[in-house]
Design a protein around this motif. Structure first.
Motif, PDB file in Angstrom:
ATOM      1  N   GLU A 295      -1.249   5.193  -3.409  1.00  0.00           N
ATOM      2  CA  GLU A 295      -0.189   4.233  -2.865  1.00  0.00           C
ATOM      3  C   GLU A 295       1.010   4.486  -3.442  1.00  0.00           C
ATOM      4  OE1 GLU A 295      -4.253   2.360  -3.556  1.00  0.00           O
ATOM      5  OE2 GLU A 295      -3.038   3.718  -4.671  1.00  0.00           O
ATOM      6  N   ILE A 296       1.384   5.634  -4.188  1.00  0.00           N
ATOM      7  CA  ILE A 296       2.840   5.785  -4.625  1.00  0.00           C
ATOM      8  C   ILE A 296       3.146   6.933  -3.777  1.00  0.00           C
ATOM      9  CG2 ILE A 296       4.409   6.626  -6.618  1.00  0.00           C
ATOM     10  CD1 ILE A 296       2.017   5.530  -8.407  1.00  0.00           C
ATOM     11  N   VAL A 297       3.993   6.552  -2.890  1.00  0.00           N
ATOM     12  CA  VAL A 297       4.480   7.596  -1.662  1.00  0.00           C
ATOM     13  C   VAL A 297       5.296   8.485  -2.362  1.00  0.00           C
ATOM     14  CG1 VAL A 297       3.352   6.400   0.027  1.00  0.00           C
ATOM     15  CG2 VAL A 297       5.715   6.064  -0.432  1.00  0.00           C
ATOM     16  N   ALA A 298       6.271   7.955  -3.331  1.00  0.00           N
ATOM     17  CA  ALA A 298       7.417   8.715  -3.792  1.00  0.00           C
ATOM     18  C   ALA A 298       7.877   8.132  -5.051  1.00  0.00           C
ATOM     19  CB  ALA A 298       8.622   8.988  -2.719  1.00  0.00           C
ATOM     20  N   CYS A 299       8.703   8.953  -5.872  1.00  0.00           N
ATOM     21  CA  CYS A 299       9.341   8.396  -6.981  1.00  0.00           C
ATOM     22  C   CYS A 299      10.368   9.100  -7.611  1.00  0.00           C
ATOM     23  CB  CYS A 299       7.890   8.565  -8.116  1.00  0.00           C
ATOM     24  SG  CYS A 299       7.340  10.346  -8.345  1.00  0.00           S
ATOM     25  N   GLY A 300      10.988   8.664  -8.705  1.00  0.00           N
ATOM     26  CA  GLY A 300      12.370   9.202  -9.067  1.00  0.00           C
ATOM     27  C   GLY A 300      12.123  10.442  -9.746  1.00  0.00           C
ATOM     28  N   PRO A 301      13.365  11.003  -9.935  1.00  0.00           N
ATOM     29  CA  PRO A 301      13.457  12.597 -10.616  1.00  0.00           C
ATOM     30  C   PRO A 301      12.945  12.474 -12.086  1.00  0.00           C
ATOM     31  CG  PRO A 301      15.654  11.555 -10.343  1.00  0.00           C
ATOM     32  CD  PRO A 301      14.620  10.707  -9.542  1.00  0.00           C
TER      33      PRO A 301
ATOM     34  N   LYS B 107       0.873  -1.224  -0.130  1.00  0.00           N
ATOM     35  CA  LYS B 107      -0.059  -0.136  -0.066  1.00  0.00           C
ATOM     36  C   LYS B 107       0.741   1.434  -0.088  1.00  0.00           C
ATOM     37  CE  LYS B 107      -4.088  -2.088   0.240  1.00  0.00           C
ATOM     38  NZ  LYS B 107      -5.021  -1.903  -1.035  1.00  0.00           N
ATOM     39  N   ARG B 108       2.156   1.082   0.379  1.00  0.00           N
ATOM     40  CA  ARG B 108       2.976   2.397   0.469  1.00  0.00           C
ATOM     41  C   ARG B 108       4.472   2.076  -0.558  1.00  0.00           C
ATOM     42  NH1 ARG B 108       1.931   6.334   3.690  1.00  0.00           N
ATOM     43  NH2 ARG B 108       4.033   7.106   3.591  1.00  0.00           N
ATOM     44  N   ILE B 109       4.302   2.709  -1.827  1.00  0.00           N
ATOM     45  CA  ILE B 109       5.127   2.054  -2.742  1.00  0.00           C
ATOM     46  C   ILE B 109       6.025   3.314  -2.979  1.00  0.00           C
ATOM     47  CG2 ILE B 109       5.535   1.212  -4.810  1.00  0.00           C
ATOM     48  CD1 ILE B 109       2.561   0.022  -4.946  1.00  0.00           C
ATOM     49  N   ILE B 110       7.257   3.103  -3.069  1.00  0.00           N
ATOM     50  CA  ILE B 110       8.369   3.960  -3.724  1.00  0.00           C
ATOM     51  C   ILE B 110       8.800   3.507  -4.913  1.00  0.00           C
ATOM     52  CG2 ILE B 110      10.609   5.061  -3.644  1.00  0.00           C
ATOM     53  CD1 ILE B 110      10.371   5.224  -0.631  1.00  0.00           C
ATOM     54  N   SER B 111       8.385   4.046  -6.221  1.00  0.00           N
ATOM     55  CA  SER B 111       8.759   3.917  -7.459  1.00  0.00           C
ATOM     56  C   SER B 111      10.071   4.373  -7.975  1.00  0.00           C
ATOM     57  CB  SER B 111       7.802   4.121  -8.640  1.00  0.00           C
ATOM     58  OG  SER B 111       8.150   3.636  -9.857  1.00  0.00           O
ATOM     59  N   LEU B 112      11.116   3.500  -8.313  1.00  0.00           N
ATOM     60  CA  LEU B 112      12.413   4.133  -8.851  1.00  0.00           C
ATOM     61  C   LEU B 112      12.842   3.858 -10.278  1.00  0.00           C
ATOM     62  CD1 LEU B 112      14.659   3.478  -5.496  1.00  0.00           C
ATOM     63  CD2 LEU B 112      13.531   5.560  -6.520  1.00  0.00           C
ATOM     64  N   TYR B 113      11.940   3.940 -11.049  1.00  0.00           N
ATOM     65  CA  TYR B 113      11.952   3.598 -12.416  1.00  0.00           C
ATOM     66  C   TYR B 113      10.324   4.169 -13.047  1.00  0.00           C
ATOM     67  CZ  TYR B 113      12.146   1.085 -17.055  1.00  0.00           C
ATOM     68  OH  TYR B 113      12.453   0.564 -18.366  1.00  0.00           O
ATOM     69  N   PRO B 114      10.534   5.056 -13.948  1.00  0.00           N
ATOM     70  CA  PRO B 114       9.546   5.637 -14.484  1.00  0.00           C
ATOM     71  C   PRO B 114       8.519   4.729 -15.125  1.00  0.00           C
ATOM     72  CG  PRO B 114      11.511   7.168 -15.101  1.00  0.00           C
ATOM     73  CD  PRO B 114      11.884   5.702 -14.477  1.00  0.00           C
ATOM     74  N   ALA B 115       8.944   3.510 -15.786  1.00  0.00           N
ATOM     75  CA  ALA B 115       7.911   2.485 -16.276  1.00  0.00           C
ATOM     76  C   ALA B 115       7.038   2.012 -15.079  1.00  0.00           C
ATOM     77  CB  ALA B 115       8.783   1.479 -16.998  1.00  0.00           C
ATOM     78  N   HIS B 116       7.755   1.790 -14.103  1.00  0.00           N
ATOM     79  CA  HIS B 116       6.884   1.269 -12.880  1.00  0.00           C
ATOM     80  C   HIS B 116       5.842   2.122 -12.688  1.00  0.00           C
ATOM     81  CE1 HIS B 116       9.704  -1.911 -12.561  1.00  0.00           C
ATOM     82  NE2 HIS B 116      10.555  -1.245 -11.729  1.00  0.00           N
TER      83      HIS B 116
END
Length: 306
Positions: free
Chosen positions: A61-67, A40-49
């Motif tokens: 659910e996406i709590v953070a992502c990459g630049p 439920k609390r997801i950090i995505s470090l790839y834009p495709a994800h």
């Protein structure tokens, strides 16, 4: 004794229910992850994800992502180079990465997992792994039905885009060299996403003998081998973006490339790397775009961003 037996039965029932409800996936690092409930609390470090998670209907659910993610303005931005404590402060239960990150930053993975954060590395390097990748994201997030819908949508739209190709005989199909990295004279592996895009668009890959580099989608080729097939290349295609910051002028003026048929006939084109390399529904836009370059006189049904 009855109490002990009762407790044993209750524990056994709980164990059986847990096993029955558990889901599992095997990631791109060949690690098997077993879990009992969606993350439920997801950090995505790839834009495709990130793109695929949004397609599955996930947002909060996406709590953070990459630049590099442009689709989530205002969301905390983190990087795999950051101090792991910065990621842990966001209290994720899942961090989605790709093999490049796990190979380059194993300490990040170790610290996150030591703090009970699941880390999953996913990135299909071959077209055959695309649907499994979407299914895995669906399992991780409890969105299996939405992942199935993505797969069905892909199949339907692909059929629409490629329908008119049946009118083009194989002997009249355009032969293409597809550049991945200009400075290193590298192409794409024959089984890569990019070659799936090219072949789905009706192109014929002239570098089927390219040797794949490790477990990537890139393949070594070299200028001598390109020029050896110079007269066979009807169209020269190059991905354009961070991996290959190249211009048409760079390609045309490359020493020796005047020998290439496509260069002489001004059939050199760039395609955004996001449309040919990222495992998202955007591959359909890549197929439609490449098809329009190859066969501009044929119908372009299914193209969404032209």
């Amino acid at each position: 004794m009855r109490i002990n037996v009762l407790l044993f039965v209750q524990c056994l029932v709980f164990l059986l229910v847990s096993v029955a409800s558990a889901a599992s996936i095997t990631d791109s690092e060949h690690r098997t992850l077993v879990f009992n409930q969606p993350f439920k609390r997801i950090i995505s470090l790839y834009p495709a994800h990130t793109t695929n998670l949004l397609e599955l209907g996930l947002d909060k659910e996406i709590v953070a992502c990459g630049p590099s993610d442009a689709g989530l303005p205002g969301r905390p931005v983190v990087q795999f180079q950051d101090d792991p404590e910065r990621l842990l402060a966001l209290k994720p239960d899942l961090v989605l990465i790709r093999p490049m990150i796990s190979r380059g930053y194993p300490n990040l993975v170790r610290i996150l997992e030591k703090n009970n954060v699941r880390v999953v590395s996913l990135q299909p390097t071959e077209a055959s792994g695309l649907f499994v990748y979407w299914e895995n994201l669906g399992k991780l997030t409890g969105r299996e039905a939405q992942a199935k819908a993505m797969i069905e949508t892909f199949g339907t739209r692909l059929a629409e885009i490629t329908a008119s190709l049946k009118d083009i005989p194989m002997e009249k199909r355009k032969r293409v060299y597809f550049e991945a990295i200009h400075k290193q004279m590298k192409t794409f592996a024959p089984t890569s996403m990019a070659m799936f895009v090219l072949e789905s668009a009706g192109g014929v890959n002239i570098a089927t003998d390219a040797e794949r580099m490790r477990e990537t989608n890139i393949a070594a080729y070299g200028k001598e081998r390109i020029l050896a097939k110079a007269e066979q290349i009807d169209l020269y295609l190059a991905q354009s973006g961070r991996m290959n910051p190249v211009s048409v002028d760079d390609i045309v003026k490359e020493p020796g490339f005047y020998l290439i048929k496509a260069v002489r006939e001004r059939q050199v084109f760039l395609v955004d790397e996001e449309m040919v390399s990222r495992p998202t529904l955007g591959l359909l836009d890549g197929i439609g775009f490449v098809k329009s370059l190859l066969y501009p006189d044929y119908g372009q049904e299914g193209i969404t961003r032209l």
